[in-house]
Design a protein around this motif. Structure first.
Motif, PDB file in Angstrom:
ATOM      1  N   THR A 191       2.187   1.706  -3.532  1.00 59.24           N
ATOM      2  CA  THR A 191       0.794   2.168  -4.364  1.00 59.24           C
ATOM      3  C   THR A 191       0.526   3.997  -4.138  1.00 59.24           C
ATOM      4  O   THR A 191       0.420   4.486  -4.859  1.00 59.24           O
ATOM      5  CB  THR A 191      -0.457   1.486  -3.977  1.00 59.24           C
ATOM      6  N   LEU A 192       0.693   4.125  -2.953  1.00 59.44           N
ATOM      7  CA  LEU A 192       0.522   5.475  -2.674  1.00 59.44           C
ATOM      8  C   LEU A 192       1.656   6.598  -3.108  1.00 59.44           C
ATOM      9  O   LEU A 192       1.565   7.333  -3.718  1.00 59.44           O
ATOM     10  CB  LEU A 192       0.516   5.905  -1.049  1.00 59.44           C
TER      11      LEU A 192
ATOM     12  N   ARG B 144       0.795  -1.148  -0.056  1.00 59.17           N
ATOM     13  CA  ARG B 144      -0.030  -0.120  -0.024  1.00 59.17           C
ATOM     14  C   ARG B 144       0.886   1.155  -0.030  1.00 59.17           C
ATOM     15  O   ARG B 144       0.653   2.320  -0.658  1.00 59.17           O
ATOM     16  CB  ARG B 144      -1.247   0.002   1.100  1.00 59.17           C
TER      17      ARG B 144
ATOM     18  N   ALA C 160       3.370   5.616  -5.828  1.00 56.97           N
ATOM     19  CA  ALA C 160       3.385   5.790  -7.291  1.00 56.97           C
ATOM     20  C   ALA C 160       2.509   6.786  -7.485  1.00 56.97           C
ATOM     21  O   ALA C 160       2.399   7.428  -8.526  1.00 56.97           O
ATOM     22  CB  ALA C 160       2.999   4.362  -7.928  1.00 56.97           C
ATOM     23  N   ARG C 161       1.377   6.940  -6.723  1.00 60.57           N
ATOM     24  CA  ARG C 161       0.259   8.032  -7.245  1.00 60.57           C
ATOM     25  C   ARG C 161       0.605   9.258  -6.948  1.00 60.57           C
ATOM     26  O   ARG C 161       0.509  10.315  -7.897  1.00 60.57           O
ATOM     27  CB  ARG C 161      -1.082   7.613  -6.271  1.00 60.57           C
ATOM     28  N   ASN C 162       1.398   9.558  -5.723  1.00 57.67           N
ATOM     29  CA  ASN C 162       1.925  10.870  -5.406  1.00 57.67           C
ATOM     30  C   ASN C 162       2.969  11.315  -6.474  1.00 57.67           C
ATOM     31  O   ASN C 162       2.946  12.550  -6.554  1.00 57.67           O
ATOM     32  CB  ASN C 162       2.309  10.775  -4.030  1.00 57.67           C
ATOM     33  N   ARG C 163       3.697  10.389  -7.042  1.00 58.06           N
ATOM     34  CA  ARG C 163       4.742  10.669  -8.022  1.00 58.06           C
ATOM     35  C   ARG C 163       4.105  11.281  -9.296  1.00 58.06           C
ATOM     36  O   ARG C 163       4.509  12.133  -9.932  1.00 58.06           O
ATOM     37  CB  ARG C 163       5.550   9.556  -8.248  1.00 58.06           C
ATOM     38  N   ARG C 164       2.947  10.449  -9.488  1.00 59.67           N
ATOM     39  CA  ARG C 164       2.221  10.960 -10.964  1.00 59.67           C
ATOM     40  C   ARG C 164       1.602  12.326 -10.780  1.00 59.67           C
ATOM     41  O   ARG C 164       1.557  13.097 -11.635  1.00 59.67           O
ATOM     42  CB  ARG C 164       1.016  10.084 -10.960  1.00 59.67           C
TER      43      ARG C 164
END
Length: 406
Positions: free
Chosen positions: A399-400, A396, A402-406
């Motif tokens: 996953t967090l 998790r 990766a989202r924040n990097r986007r």
């Protein structure tokens, strides 16, 4: 006192001190009531016979002076210590835990004697009035409770002293003026509050301390002891099996001589105000450290962490007077279940106010040399397994991220 018109006999929690002696006479004169006195020997120190003699002097026929030390420790103190209970992270609840025991005996004596009410000497500002009365109502929903500090017309200590003089109540010379502080004591602790302690910035004078030598004046030599446990309770000290009260008294002596157990606390009373108290719990401070040490090797992680989560709630219930409430009893059942395998020995060093754990052992230990060793563990633990464990727990987070990097 119209609301007490039907009260003809009262059981009074009686210490023999000035305040409860005035209450005794007030019950006789204002309510025209017969008074039965109950004085509990809780290990507070000093002789209790003067309380009996003073009650006789005041015309009491039914005087109860009861040694409840063993009951106090085995049925109240030890169950509380199984929980490692601390109110607001520091206070070992020495006053709080004594009140339900006193209330239990007051109600029992009221039933035995056919008394119409019980009475206590707690003031209308403190916690003890709540503890006494909630305990009494939990044991007898119809019991009448008289709290003179909330009912009488006295406005000052001078009024009390004048009443004592008018009714030939002996007043010790050191009580003729304002007391420097008030003290409550039992086998678990002593507490001091008020007067010279009311300024939280002012250091407590050394004479305030009742139960301990100053850590600075304690011996320069280490005292080493062992405590043996069974089902979470201490049963032996230095290899000698002792009764609960005797064992606790021995721990108090050891703590006293080594300057252990002092606490200067500003706490939140249940009635809503903050108060400053100086507490001394020498034996209890030693016992808390020892109990936690034996739990470290005998209690499963999940059980231990759950206990730590509920402990503040459990401690608050005791502090607020809910010893006989169903939620405290429910938590107690959980705590007692956790203690079934909490047995073994703990070794400690006592030195100048410090309690130092130096060893613990148990036939029920969950500690495994094979699992924690830095040497060859002979296959007891495969370190490669940790990789998958970490990746799953990190899923998790990755996953967090990766989202924040986007």
């Amino acid at each position: 006192m119209a609301k007490w018109d039907n009260v003809k006999k009262v059981v009074l929690a009686y210490s023999g001190g000035l305040d409860t002696s005035i209450i005794l006479k007030w019950l006789q004169t204002e309510l025209d009531a017969e008074v039965v006195t109950f004085t509990a020997d809780l290990g507070q120190g000093g002789e209790l016979e003067p309380a009996r003699a003073k009650a006789e002097l005041l015309g009491i026929k039914d005087i109860r002076v009861v040694d409840v030390r063993e009951e106090f420790v085995s049925d109240f103190v030890f169950p509380m210590f199984r929980a490692n209970a601390l109110y607001e992270g520091l206070y070992l609840l020495g006053t709080s835990i004594a009140r339900p025991l006193i209330s239990k005996h007051l109600v029992q004596i009221a039933h035995e004697t056919g008394a119409d009410a019980i009475a206590h000497g707690a003031t209308g500002k403190g916690n003890d009035q709540v503890r006494f009365e909630l305990s009494a109502y939990a044991l007898d929903p119809d019991i009448k409770v008289i709290a003179p500090w909330r009912d009488w017309s006295f406005k000052s200590r001078t009024d009390l002293l004048n009443f004592a003089q008018d009714h030939q109540i002996p007043v010790p010379k050191d009580k003729q003026g304002e007391a420097p502080f008030s003290v409550d004591a039992n086998l678990l602790h002593s507490s001091s509050e008020g007067k010279v302690l009311e300024d939280p910035w002012a250091e407590p004078p050394e004479y305030v301390h009742q139960r301990t030598v100053s850590p600075m004046d304690a011996p320069d030599e280490v005292t080493e002891i062992t405590i043996e446990f069974a089902k979470g309770d201490p049963i032996a000290l230095n290899g000698e099996k002792l009764s609960p009260a005797t064992l606790f008294a021995r721990l108090n002596d050891l703590g006293r001589d080594n300057g252990i157990g002092r606490l200067d606390l500003v706490e939140n009373r249940f009635v809503g105000m903050k108060s400053r108290g100086v507490y001394e719990t020498p034996g209890g401070t030693i016992l808390l450290q020892a109990h936690r040490a034996i739990e470290q090797i005998t209690l499963d992680r999940g059980a231990g962490h759950l206990k730590d989560e509920i402990m503040p709630r459990y401690a608050e219930l005791i502090y607020n007077g809910f010893w006989f409430a169903p939620e405290r009893e429910m938590l107690q059942a959980l705590i007692d279940k956790s203690q079934e395998k909490v047995e073994g020995e703990v070794r400690l060093k006592l030195y100048k106010g410090n309690v130092i754990v130096t060893g613990r052992r148990s036939d029920q230990s969950l500690y495994s040399d094979a699992l924690v060793t830095f040497e060859d563990d002979r296959g007891a633990y495969d370190q490669k397994d940790a990789e998958g464990f970490i990746r799953l727990n990190g899923l998790r987070l990755r996953t967090l991220a990766a989202r924040n990097r986007r």
